[in-house]
Enzyme design. Sequence first.
Site, PDB file in Angstrom:
ATOM      1  CG  HIS A  28      -0.123 -11.446  -4.019  1.00 14.77           C
ATOM      2  ND1 HIS A  28      -0.910 -12.300  -3.266  1.00 14.77           N
ATOM      3  CD2 HIS A  28      -0.323 -10.218  -3.484  1.00 14.77           C
ATOM      4  CE1 HIS A  28      -1.565 -11.613  -2.354  1.00 14.77           C
ATOM      5  NE2 HIS A  28      -1.222 -10.344  -2.454  1.00 14.77           N
TER       6      HIS A  28
ATOM      7  CG  HIS B 116      -1.032  -5.591  -4.360  1.00 13.54           C
ATOM      8  ND1 HIS B 116       0.064  -5.477  -3.540  1.00 13.54           N
ATOM      9  CD2 HIS B 116      -1.822  -6.555  -3.783  1.00 13.54           C
ATOM     10  CE1 HIS B 116      -0.046  -6.330  -2.527  1.00 13.54           C
ATOM     11  NE2 HIS B 116      -1.179  -6.991  -2.643  1.00 13.54           N
TER      12      HIS B 116
ATOM     13  CD  GLU C  55       1.901 -10.358  -0.436  1.00 18.35           C
ATOM     14  OE1 GLU C  55       1.864  -9.216  -0.911  1.00 18.35           O
ATOM     15  OE2 GLU C  55       1.002 -10.798   0.301  1.00 18.35           O
TER      16      GLU C  55
ATOM     17  NE  ARG D 203      -3.799  -2.254   2.230  1.00 20.63           N
ATOM     18  CZ  ARG D 203      -3.564  -3.563   2.284  1.00 20.63           C
ATOM     19  NH1 ARG D 203      -2.361  -4.025   2.566  1.00 20.63           N
ATOM     20  NH2 ARG D 203      -4.544  -4.418   2.063  1.00 20.63           N
TER      21      ARG D 203
ATOM     22  CG  ASP E  27      -2.931  -8.160   5.100  1.00 21.78           C
ATOM     23  OD1 ASP E  27      -1.853  -8.166   4.482  1.00 21.78           O
ATOM     24  OD2 ASP E  27      -4.014  -7.788   4.597  1.00 21.78           O
TER      25      ASP E  27
HETATM   26  C1  GLA Z   1      -1.913  -8.330   0.091  1.00 18.32           C
HETATM   27  C2  GLA Z   1      -2.491  -7.362   1.035  1.00 18.32           C
HETATM   28  C3  GLA Z   1      -3.762  -7.883   1.575  1.00 18.32           C
HETATM   29  C4  GLA Z   1      -4.722  -8.219   0.464  1.00 18.32           C
HETATM   30  C5  GLA Z   1      -4.076  -9.180  -0.468  1.00 18.32           C
HETATM   31  C6  GLA Z   1      -4.946  -9.453  -1.661  1.00 18.32           C
HETATM   32  O1  GLA Z   1      -1.341  -9.376   0.717  1.00 18.32           O
HETATM   33  O2  GLA Z   1      -1.624  -7.020   2.077  1.00 18.32           O
HETATM   34  O3  GLA Z   1      -4.358  -6.940   2.418  1.00 18.32           O
HETATM   35  O4  GLA Z   1      -5.052  -7.059  -0.248  1.00 18.32           O
HETATM   36  O5  GLA Z   1      -2.843  -8.687  -0.910  1.00 18.32           O
HETATM   37  O6  GLA Z   1      -6.239  -9.785  -1.316  1.00 18.32           O
END
Ligand code: GLA
Length: 397
Positions: free
Chosen positions: A225, A151, A362, A126, A297
Site C-alpha cells: 500500500h 485490508h 495496489e 474489501r 478508488d
Molecule cells: C485502499 C482503499 C481506499 C482507502 C485506502 C486507505 O486503497 O481502496 O478506499 O481505504 O485503501 O485509506
Amino acid sequence: MKALKISMQFLLVLAVLFLNVQCKGKAENEGTKQTEIANKEPKDSLAISQEDFGKLPTGESIQKYTMTNANGMVVSVINYGGIITNLKVPDKNGKIEDVVLGFDSLEGYLTPAPYFGAIIGRYGNRIAQGKFNLDGTQYTLAQNDGQNHLHGGNKGFDKVVWEITKITNLHSIALQLHYLSEDMEEGYPGNLSTTVTYTLTNDNTLKVSYKATTDKKTIVNLTQHTYFNLSGDFSKDILEHEIAINADTFLPVDETLIPTGEFKAVAGTPFDFKQAKAIGKQINEDNQQLKRGLGYDHCWVLNRVSEDLSLAATAYDPKSGRFMEVKTTEPGIQFYSGNFLDGTLKSKSGGTYAKRSGFCLETQHYPDSPNQEDFPSVVLNPDQTYRSETTFKFSVK
Ligand code: GLA
C-alpha cells in the site's frame, strides 16, 4: 599396446577434468547458498544498513533496514507492518529524493494512518459485510470500513511485527519478511505462514514477492500500500502525474465500494487510462463512479497474456521526469488517488499530507472475490502455495 596405453592416459585425463568441473560446480553452488545465509558483503555497491526506529508500547524494538544500490536508489523498510518508509530515486537531473508518503518516526505509524507503505493482508481491499463461505462454513471478519471488511481487519498485516532476514545476492540485495498468522487471527481460518521479499537491483527495480502456505483451507489476497508522489515534494498534489493502466475494463462499485460484479469497458469513460493521461484530467467529471470513490478508488481488470509478470501500469511526473513502471502477476490493480487524505497527518518534510498528495497502485485479486463467483478464486488449500510478484521500476524520461 602403445595405442591402448595412450588412450588409457587420455581417458584418465578426461576423468580428472570431469571430476574437477563437477567439484567446482558444487563449490560454486554452495558458495551462492552460503552468501545468502551468511549475508556476506554486498557486491556491485549494493548495501543494507540497519538502525533503531523506536519501540512499540509493548517494548518490542522496531528496526529500520535501508537498502541502497549503485545508483543511490534507497528503499527503507521497518519490521512493523513491513512498511516501506522511504523510497528515494533520482530525477531527470540526478537529484535523489524520497517519493513515498510516510513518517519520520514510529509514532506516526502507530496513530491511525491510512496504510502508508504497508503490507496488506490477509485480504487486500474489501469483503462485503465482512462475511464469506468456505465449504459451507461461514466466516465473520471485522467490519472495519462501514459495514465492510477492509485490508485484513483491525490488526492486519500492516500492524504486526515481521521477522526480517537480510539477503545478499551477487547482483541484488533483499529483505525477507516472515510472519505466521495464527488460525482464526482476525477471523481467517488456517495458520498462514507468509513471506514477503523486497528485492532491490541495480536497474532501479524494487521487486515485491509474496509467498504463503496454510494448514487449513483459507483465502489470501496480499498487496503493498505505498503512496507515491514522484515529484518528491509532498506539498504538491499528484493531479499532474500521468498514469497509464493496461486494462480494457474496470470494476464499478456500489455506494460502499464493493464491486457490483459488472466488468465495465473503460472506453469513453474517465476510467480509460489505456493511453497515459493526467490523473486530474477527468477526476472531477460528473460521473457516478467517481462520486462513489470520491475520485479514483477502483480495481482495473488487467489485460494479461499469461500469469507471468506483465505490464500493469505506468506513472510519470513531467516536472521531475521520474517514471515508474509496474508489472505484476496479479489479475487486478487498485488505483487509489489519495482521496481520503485530508491534511491532518504531518508529512516527512514538515507540512501535512493534503487530499491527493499521493496515489497508490495496489496489485491484487479483485475486491470481494470470496463472494463473487465470476472473479478469479482467492482460495488457498493446504497443498498449495500462494505466490504473487510485483515489480516497480524507476527511470527518467
Ligand atoms: C485502499 C482503499 C481506499 C482507502 C485506502 C486507505 O486503497 O481502496 O478506499 O481505504 O485503501 O485509506
